[in-house]
Design a protein around this motif. Structure first.
Motif, short mmCIF file in Angstrom:
data_model
loop_
_atom_site.label_atom_id
_atom_site.label_comp_id
_atom_site.label_asym_id
_atom_site.label_seq_id
_atom_site.Cartn_x
_atom_site.Cartn_y
_atom_site.Cartn_z
N ASP A 224 0.53 -1.04 -0.35
CA ASP A 224 -0.02 0.27 0.24
C ASP A 224 0.88 1.22 -0.33
O ASP A 224 0.28 2.22 -0.64
N ASP A 225 1.67 1.52 1.11
CA ASP A 225 3.28 2.50 0.87
C ASP A 225 3.36 2.66 -0.73
O ASP A 225 3.92 3.18 -1.12
N TYR A 226 3.82 1.25 -1.67
CA TYR A 226 4.48 1.37 -2.13
C TYR A 226 3.85 2.29 -3.45
O TYR A 226 3.75 3.17 -4.19
N ARG A 227 2.95 1.25 -3.05
CA ARG A 227 1.30 2.19 -4.43
C ARG A 227 1.05 3.73 -4.30
O ARG A 227 0.90 4.70 -5.42
N ARG A 228 1.33 3.53 -2.71
CA ARG A 228 0.57 5.36 -2.51
C ARG A 228 1.72 6.44 -2.88
O ARG A 228 1.80 7.89 -3.48
N TYR A 229 3.47 6.27 -2.23
CA TYR A 229 4.18 6.74 -2.34
C TYR A 229 5.44 6.95 -3.01
O TYR A 229 6.17 7.78 -3.28
N VAL A 230 5.40 5.52 -4.37
CA VAL A 230 6.47 6.28 -4.89
C VAL A 230 6.45 5.38 -6.30
O VAL A 230 6.51 6.21 -6.67
N LEU A 231 5.08 4.94 -5.92
CA LEU A 231 4.69 4.07 -7.54
C LEU A 231 4.56 5.13 -8.55
O LEU A 231 5.04 5.85 -9.89
N PRO A 232 3.80 6.17 -8.68
CA PRO A 232 3.87 7.73 -9.21
C PRO A 232 4.87 8.35 -9.52
O PRO A 232 4.85 8.50 -10.67
N HIS A 233 5.85 7.96 -8.85
CA HIS A 233 7.13 8.96 -8.96
C HIS A 233 7.65 7.99 -9.57
O HIS A 233 9.10 8.39 -11.25
N SER A 234 7.44 6.60 -9.56
CA SER A 234 8.73 5.68 -10.36
C SER A 234 8.18 5.97 -11.98
O SER A 234 8.66 6.15 -12.76
N ARG A 235 6.78 5.70 -11.63
CA ARG A 235 5.88 6.17 -12.70
C ARG A 235 6.66 6.83 -14.35
O ARG A 235 6.60 6.58 -14.66
N SER A 236 7.02 8.15 -13.94
CA SER A 236 6.51 9.35 -14.14
C SER A 236 8.08 9.36 -15.08
O SER A 236 8.23 9.58 -16.28
N ALA A 237 8.58 9.00 -14.29
CA ALA A 237 10.75 8.93 -14.19
C ALA A 237 10.65 7.47 -15.85
O ALA A 237 11.01 7.87 -17.09
#
Ligand code: CP3
Length: 349
Positions: A224-237
């Motif tokens: 849940d934390d990955y989805r919320r705090y990390v995924l959007p940023h890795s995805r945009s990179a």
């Protein structure tokens, strides 16, 4: 009319690593190893006696020499740029040092929201031009049939160093910032994600055929934390990477994150040994290629055991197109070189 297409199509286009990344069939599984050039190798240690680690990273001739020596000695199917994950933090304003016993140290870590504002936005890659020079020199020294892999740290793993000030077990400062100041956290991750995209594209322009994004420590988070705090940023990179270069998206520590890593992006997902390779592929779906996943500690065993364990990984891959053999993390400094050679020969055989 004469057909010139063969002479202009670079030979690395049909290399086993690039074919596997595109999930095309190959005559045998390709292999390269994370940290294939490093302290376990006497040739590397000899070069390191003459310079500091940062001095080495900032000397493109030596970087190329270190990697080309390792590729030649091991006969692996790809080279990776010789550099370090943390170099990109310097032009953002972080003071980086590699100390002999503590590993990397950041003298002015990002702890409070004000510290995030203090970081510079990376717009000009001039301070990292030595890295692009190392890409060019390594590419120039490699045989045409071997691809060169560029790399960068993923936003979370870079943030963990920037916030902790070094390597951590608990990641408590990083999580404290993330949970207490999501605004500052997102600003930090956004800045890192833009820097990473710029940096990887520059490596591609300088001569890398594919790139790997290392999220080495993100396994400390739950899904849940990955989805919320990390995924959007890795995805945009990852969404900003030039489409001509396949991306390997690698993480360790928590196999439950695999479907989310894949959702964030990457043509190939790098997997560690905490999950069987066949289970990992099942979790990812067969639309993705996979890289991995021998435990690096197996290379401390005797060659017959290494060969047996390599065979097990290959059996789990089951000959499906899209497998790049690798370790689940980097070669350990204590590893005997002949064991690494035995692994490469076993996978090739
Ligand atoms: O794979 C290769 O052979 C290419 C070069 C490479 C290095 N670091 C050289 C290195 C790559 C791809 C990296 C990535 C890197 N660096 C990561 C991500 C991969 C991973 O292992 O998770 C991380 C987290 C770092 C940060 C880093 N660099 C640490 C924590 C350390 C100290 C601990 C250690 O493992 O050595 C380094 C130093 C480092 N990076 C060395 C090398 C060859 C050893 C430095 C020395 O000669 O003293």
């Amino acid at each position: 009319m004469p057909d010139n297409s063969l002479s202009i199509r670079p030979r690395w286009t049909d290399s086993r690593v690039l074919k596997a990344a595109r999930r095309e069939p190959v005559d045998r599984t390709p292999i390269w190893l994370m940290r294939q050039a490093g302290r376990y190798m006497p040739e590397y240690r000899a070069i390191r006696e003459k310079t500091t680690f940062l001095g080495l990273c900032k000397n493109p001739d030596l970087c190329a020499e270190v990697m080309l020596t390792a590729v030649d000695r091991l006969k692996v199917d790809a080279a990776i740029l010789f550099a370090d994950l943390l170099l990109i933090l310097e032009p953002l304003g972080l003071e980086l040092e590699f100390s002999a016993n503590e590993g990397p140290v950041i003298h002015n870590p990002v702890r409070r929201p004000e510290d995030v504002d203090r970081l510079r936005e990376l717009t000009d890659l001039e301070p990292l031009s030595y890295v692009m020079e190392a890409v060019r020199k390594t590419r120039a020294g490699l045989p045409d049939e071997l691809p060169l892999i560029g790399f960068a740290g993923a936003p979370f793993t870079l943030a963990s160093y920037a916030v902790e000030g070094g390597t951590s077990r608990s990641f408590r400062h990083t999580k404290a910032l993330m949970y207490r100041d999501p605004g500052a956290w997102n600003a930090l991750m956004g800045r890192l994600s833009r820097a990473v995209a710029l940096y990887l594209n520059a490596q591609i322009d300088a001569g890398a055929q594919l790139v790997q994004l290392f999220d080495s420590w993100v396994g400390c988070l739950g899904s849940d934390d990955y989805r919320r705090y990390v995924l959007p940023h890795s995805r945009s990179a990852l969404a900003s990477i030039r489409p001509n270069a396949p991306v390997i998206h690698f993480a360790t520590g928590n196999p439950a994150l695999l479907p989310l890593l894949s959702e964030a992006g990457g043509h190939v997902i790098g997997v560690d040994w905490r999950i069987r390779l066949d289970d990992a592929w099942q979790a990812l779906g067969h639309q993705k290629a996979i890289q991995g996943n021998l435990d690096p500690a197996v290379l401390l065993a005797r060659p017959d055991e290494i060969r047996r364990r390599a065979r097990e990984v290959l059996e789990q891959a089951g000959g499906r197109p899209g497998h790049i053999f690798n370790l689940g993390h980097g070669v350990l400094p204590q590893t005997p070189v002949e064991n690494v050679v035995a692994l490469v020969e076993a996978v090739k055989g």
